[in-house]
Design an enzyme around this catalytic site. Structure first.
Site, PDB file in Angstrom:
ATOM      1  N   GLY A  15       1.115  -1.338   0.020  1.00 41.70           N
ATOM      2  CA  GLY A  15       0.152  -0.123  -0.240  1.00 41.70           C
ATOM      3  C   GLY A  15       0.795   1.323  -0.324  1.00 41.70           C
ATOM      4  O   GLY A  15       0.059   2.097   0.479  1.00 41.70           O
ATOM      5  N   SER A  16       1.723   1.523  -0.429  1.00 41.25           N
ATOM      6  CA  SER A  16       2.703   2.619  -0.719  1.00 41.25           C
ATOM      7  C   SER A  16       2.091   3.548  -1.331  1.00 41.25           C
ATOM      8  O   SER A  16       2.366   5.340  -1.374  1.00 41.25           O
ATOM      9  CB  SER A  16       4.042   2.155  -0.705  1.00 41.25           C
ATOM     10  OG  SER A  16       3.980   1.313  -2.327  1.00 41.25           O
ATOM     11  N   LEU A  96     -10.268  -7.889 -12.874  1.00 41.94           N
ATOM     12  CA  LEU A  96     -11.769  -7.909 -13.076  1.00 41.94           C
ATOM     13  C   LEU A  96     -12.400  -8.047 -13.647  1.00 41.94           C
ATOM     14  O   LEU A  96     -12.390  -8.349 -14.840  1.00 41.94           O
ATOM     15  CB  LEU A  96     -12.021  -5.852 -13.025  1.00 41.94           C
ATOM     16  CG  LEU A  96     -11.025  -5.173 -12.081  1.00 41.94           C
ATOM     17  CD1 LEU A  96     -11.096  -3.313 -12.046  1.00 41.94           C
ATOM     18  CD2 LEU A  96     -10.991  -5.402 -10.211  1.00 41.94           C
ATOM     19  N   ASN A 110      -5.043   1.965 -13.590  1.00 45.31           N
ATOM     20  CA  ASN A 110      -4.324   0.294 -12.318  1.00 45.31           C
ATOM     21  C   ASN A 110      -2.602   1.267 -13.184  1.00 45.31           C
ATOM     22  O   ASN A 110      -2.481   2.434 -13.992  1.00 45.31           O
ATOM     23  CB  ASN A 110      -4.071  -0.384 -13.644  1.00 45.31           C
ATOM     24  CG  ASN A 110      -2.983  -1.076 -12.400  1.00 45.31           C
ATOM     25  OD1 ASN A 110      -3.245  -1.358 -11.901  1.00 45.31           O
ATOM     26  ND2 ASN A 110      -2.471  -2.364 -13.646  1.00 45.31           N
ATOM     27  N   HIS A 112       1.160   0.732 -13.182  1.00 43.07           N
ATOM     28  CA  HIS A 112       2.604  -0.535 -13.621  1.00 43.07           C
ATOM     29  C   HIS A 112       3.970  -0.703 -13.907  1.00 43.07           C
ATOM     30  O   HIS A 112       4.669   0.448 -14.385  1.00 43.07           O
ATOM     31  CB  HIS A 112       2.086  -1.810 -15.110  1.00 43.07           C
ATOM     32  CG  HIS A 112       2.584  -2.299 -15.359  1.00 43.07           C
ATOM     33  ND1 HIS A 112       2.085  -3.991 -14.390  1.00 43.07           N
ATOM     34  CD2 HIS A 112       3.863  -2.971 -16.092  1.00 43.07           C
ATOM     35  CE1 HIS A 112       3.672  -4.785 -15.114  1.00 43.07           C
ATOM     36  NE2 HIS A 112       3.940  -4.381 -16.026  1.00 43.07           N
ATOM     37  N   THR A 149      -8.598  -2.070 -19.177  1.00 38.37           N
ATOM     38  CA  THR A 149      -9.966  -1.808 -20.238  1.00 38.37           C
ATOM     39  C   THR A 149      -9.427  -4.292 -20.141  1.00 38.37           C
ATOM     40  O   THR A 149      -9.018  -4.343 -19.013  1.00 38.37           O
ATOM     41  CB  THR A 149      -9.322  -2.337 -21.449  1.00 38.37           C
ATOM     42  OG1 THR A 149      -8.021  -2.841 -21.675  1.00 38.37           O
ATOM     43  CG2 THR A 149      -9.208  -0.837 -21.978  1.00 38.37           C
ATOM     44  N   GLU A 151      -8.049  -5.934 -21.306  1.00 35.12           N
ATOM     45  CA  GLU A 151      -7.364  -6.646 -22.034  1.00 35.12           C
ATOM     46  C   GLU A 151      -6.308  -6.400 -20.742  1.00 35.12           C
ATOM     47  O   GLU A 151      -6.424  -5.542 -20.220  1.00 35.12           O
ATOM     48  CB  GLU A 151      -6.394  -6.041 -23.195  1.00 35.12           C
ATOM     49  CG  GLU A 151      -5.363  -7.671 -23.824  1.00 35.12           C
ATOM     50  CD  GLU A 151      -4.999  -7.248 -24.661  1.00 35.12           C
ATOM     51  OE1 GLU A 151      -3.972  -7.565 -25.092  1.00 35.12           O
ATOM     52  OE2 GLU A 151      -5.744  -6.537 -25.201  1.00 35.12           O
ATOM     53  N   GLN A 181       9.377   6.776  -8.453  1.00 29.35           N
ATOM     54  CA  GLN A 181       8.184   7.415  -9.534  1.00 29.35           C
ATOM     55  C   GLN A 181       6.978   7.569  -9.581  1.00 29.35           C
ATOM     56  O   GLN A 181       5.646   8.118  -9.888  1.00 29.35           O
ATOM     57  CB  GLN A 181       9.248   7.267 -11.367  1.00 29.35           C
ATOM     58  CG  GLN A 181      10.411   7.584 -10.957  1.00 29.35           C
ATOM     59  CD  GLN A 181      10.548   9.882 -10.693  1.00 29.35           C
ATOM     60  OE1 GLN A 181       9.716   9.853 -11.188  1.00 29.35           O
ATOM     61  NE2 GLN A 181      11.471   9.522  -9.526  1.00 29.35           N
TER      62      GLN A 181
HETATM   63  C1  GRF Z   1       3.709  -1.163  -7.115  1.00 25.88           C
HETATM   64  O1  GRF Z   1       5.075  -1.705  -8.233  1.00 25.88           O
HETATM   65  C2  GRF Z   1       2.622  -1.343  -8.037  1.00 25.88           C
HETATM   66  O2  GRF Z   1       3.318  -0.369  -9.497  1.00 25.88           O
HETATM   67  C3  GRF Z   1       1.852  -2.229  -8.201  1.00 25.88           C
HETATM   68  O3  GRF Z   1       2.495  -3.046  -7.740  1.00 25.88           O
HETATM   69  C4  GRF Z   1       3.569  -3.011  -6.578  1.00 25.88           C
HETATM   70  C5  GRF Z   1       2.259  -2.443  -5.638  1.00 25.88           C
HETATM   71  O4  GRF Z   1       2.914  -1.040  -4.364  1.00 25.88           O
HETATM   72  N1  GRF Z   1       0.988  -2.983  -9.454  1.00 25.88           N
HETATM   73  P1  GRF Z   1       2.331  -0.611  -3.612  1.00 25.88           P
HETATM   74  O5  GRF Z   1       1.344  -1.746  -2.401  1.00 25.88           O
HETATM   75  O6  GRF Z   1       1.576   0.129  -3.274  1.00 25.88           O
HETATM   76  O7  GRF Z   1       3.204  -0.582  -1.927  1.00 25.88           O
END
Ligand code: GRF
Length: 211
Positions: A15-16, A96, A110, A112, A149, A151, A181
């Site tokens: 949850g950062s 989802l 989302n 990534h 989406t 996919e 970042q």
């Molecule tokens: C992050 O690297 C995010 O990009 C990915 O999962 C990780 C979650 O980290 N989807 P956090 O739980 O928000 O610390």
């Protein structure tokens, strides 16, 4: 004052990203508030972070539902109960259902930890992404915020930030620099959405000038 954008944040772990979003909402840097935090993992640290500052939480563990669709009915109901405008996937490990994606079309984001479309897909999450970047020998990686989406990792891209790969990087060190970042990029994307500055045109997201 205009009504703040209500966020529903879906989490599975640390949850950062959630913390960074809550902090920026609290500091008045985002025209948004976290209305509810929902997890598919009952023990997620992210849930504690929300509870500590009095934000409502709900958890729908995978084991309690026979199908993803059944679980997402409850998630959708919870989002609607809290009048959520924008859904934020922040380390949510789960795909989802099409019903949920459809109910919040172009209103689910989302993040990534790579520069998509490189190093994405259903099996690429957590340190595996950074491991793959290092094994491939890429010199630059980063993070991507996109609309969700049907996919996985293929929605229209809103914000990307690049991070150089260093000679002595490990998956952990690279992950830590990308994460810094991520925290900036996610808030940037949410604020653009809050200000009505995102226009989705096919695969492209046009960033409109400030009004
Ligand atoms: C992050 O690297 C995010 O990009 C990915 O999962 C990780 C979650 O980290 N989807 P956090 O739980 O928000 O610390």
């Amino acid at each position: 004052m205009a009504r703040k954008l209500k966020l529903g944040v879906l989490v599975s772990g640390r949850g950062s990203n959630l913390q960074a979003i809550m902090d920026r909402c609290q500091a008045g840097k985002l025209d948004a508030e976290v209305a509810v935090v929902i997890s598919n993992v009952a023990t997620a640290q992210a849930l504690e972070r929300a509870q500590q500052v009095g934000i409502p939480t709900a958890s729908f563990p995978r084991t309690q539902f026979s199908t993803r669709e059944a679980r997402d009915v409850e998630i959708l109901r919870t989002l609607q109960q809290h009048q959520v405008d924008l859904v934020i996937l922040a380390g949510y490990l789960g795909i989802l259902s099409t019903d949920l994606v459809g109910a919040f079309r172009n209103r689910i984001l989302n993040i990534h930890p790579s520069l998509l479309p490189a190093f994405g897909g259903p099996d690429r999450h957590g340190l595996r992404v950074h491991q793959a970047v290092l094994e491939y020998g890429a010199k630059v990686t980063g993070c991507t915020v996109q609309f969700v989406t049907e996919e996985v990792d293929a929605g229209p891209i809103i914000v990307q930030r690049a991070v150089p790969v260093m000679e002595d990087d490990t998956p952990d060190t690279l992950s830590a620099r990308v994460l810094e970042q991520e925290h900036e990029a996610y808030s940037e994307a949410i604020q653009l959405f809050a200000k009505g500055r995102l226009s989705v045109e096919g695969r492209r997201v046009r960033i409109l000038p400030p009004q």
